[in-house]
Scaffold this active site. Sequence first.
Site, PDB file in Angstrom:
ATOM      1  N   HIS A  57      46.034 117.387   9.944  1.00 27.94           N
ATOM      2  CA  HIS A  57      44.473 117.178   9.714  1.00 27.94           C
ATOM      3  C   HIS A  57      43.737 118.444  10.210  1.00 27.94           C
ATOM      4  O   HIS A  57      42.686 118.582   9.703  1.00 27.94           O
ATOM      5  CB  HIS A  57      44.122 116.010   9.960  1.00 27.94           C
ATOM      6  CG  HIS A  57      44.276 115.470  11.300  1.00 27.94           C
ATOM      7  ND1 HIS A  57      43.713 116.186  12.483  1.00 27.94           N
ATOM      8  CD2 HIS A  57      44.823 114.477  11.854  1.00 27.94           C
ATOM      9  CE1 HIS A  57      44.273 115.573  13.659  1.00 27.94           C
ATOM     10  NE2 HIS A  57      44.770 114.523  13.128  1.00 27.94           N
ATOM     11  N   HIS A 152      44.918 117.945   5.414  1.00 25.26           N
ATOM     12  CA  HIS A 152      44.554 116.280   4.954  1.00 25.26           C
ATOM     13  C   HIS A 152      43.125 116.230   5.476  1.00 25.26           C
ATOM     14  O   HIS A 152      42.815 116.784   6.825  1.00 25.26           O
ATOM     15  CB  HIS A 152      45.620 115.352   5.853  1.00 25.26           C
ATOM     16  CG  HIS A 152      46.715 115.182   5.189  1.00 25.26           C
ATOM     17  ND1 HIS A 152      47.291 114.010   4.867  1.00 25.26           N
ATOM     18  CD2 HIS A 152      47.423 116.103   4.526  1.00 25.26           C
ATOM     19  CE1 HIS A 152      48.536 114.364   4.409  1.00 25.26           C
ATOM     20  NE2 HIS A 152      48.487 115.372   3.960  1.00 25.26           N
ATOM     21  N   ASP A 157      40.357 113.359   0.624  1.00 23.85           N
ATOM     22  CA  ASP A 157      41.606 112.563   0.170  1.00 23.85           C
ATOM     23  C   ASP A 157      40.952 111.216  -0.458  1.00 23.85           C
ATOM     24  O   ASP A 157      41.481 110.878  -1.306  1.00 23.85           O
ATOM     25  CB  ASP A 157      42.501 112.268   1.550  1.00 23.85           C
ATOM     26  CG  ASP A 157      43.186 113.223   1.786  1.00 23.85           C
ATOM     27  OD1 ASP A 157      43.278 114.289   1.294  1.00 23.85           O
ATOM     28  OD2 ASP A 157      44.158 113.243   2.956  1.00 23.85           O
TER      29      ASP A 157
END
Length: 229
Positions: A57, A152, A157
């Site tokens: 991430h 991410h 998302d």
Amino acid sequence: MRQIFLDTETTGLYHAQGHRIIEIAGVELVNRRLTNNHFHVYLNPDREIDQAAQEVHGITLEFLQDKPRFHDVVDDFLQFVSGADLIIHNAPFDIGFLNAELNRIERQNIEHSVLEIIDTLKMAKEMRPGQRNNLDALCRHYGIDNSSRTLHGALLDAELLADVYMAMTRGQESLMIDMLDHGPIEGNEEVRLTRSKPLLVLAASESEQGAHEEYLQALNKGGACVWTQ
């Protein structure tokens, strides 16, 4: 019908090992239409972030030092999701982390605040047995642009998941939504359904057709399968 598409990022894989949530994002749909209402926060976890998780991430502990703790945002978060269907990809992961955070401050599990929890990974596996069903694979399958997803991120998302879910369920809920739009049916009143966009029809690829045939043959091994009759 109010739906919240939710995603989290965490310090690691296992909440039972003390890992914490560092990002929460939720995107709201009402009657299958995106609203401008969303929830997005970064959180200070008061612990280190696993290197493997950070590579996924890209969120660093330094970035999170001035961010609020979970207990600072919990009331706003619960108000946002209250009474909605919560739709998550691989729901057991995020729900496990959310409940661990809630239990840590002696609050009820998230299930007490929402109507239903829907796992789109489970849905995808049932619809596409034997296929890769992570979010990137589903975006490719349904023709959804995810080119900006280099790392991410919970908000991106959640937005992509909303697009994927709409594609996965297109047509299944349209009758109900049109009935909501037109109001209740009285007597023999005729209801004319309208679509703002043409229905997307996706033809199965050769590999998908082959996987489907293999799946039917496997069903036959347990007895006669009506789909092959």
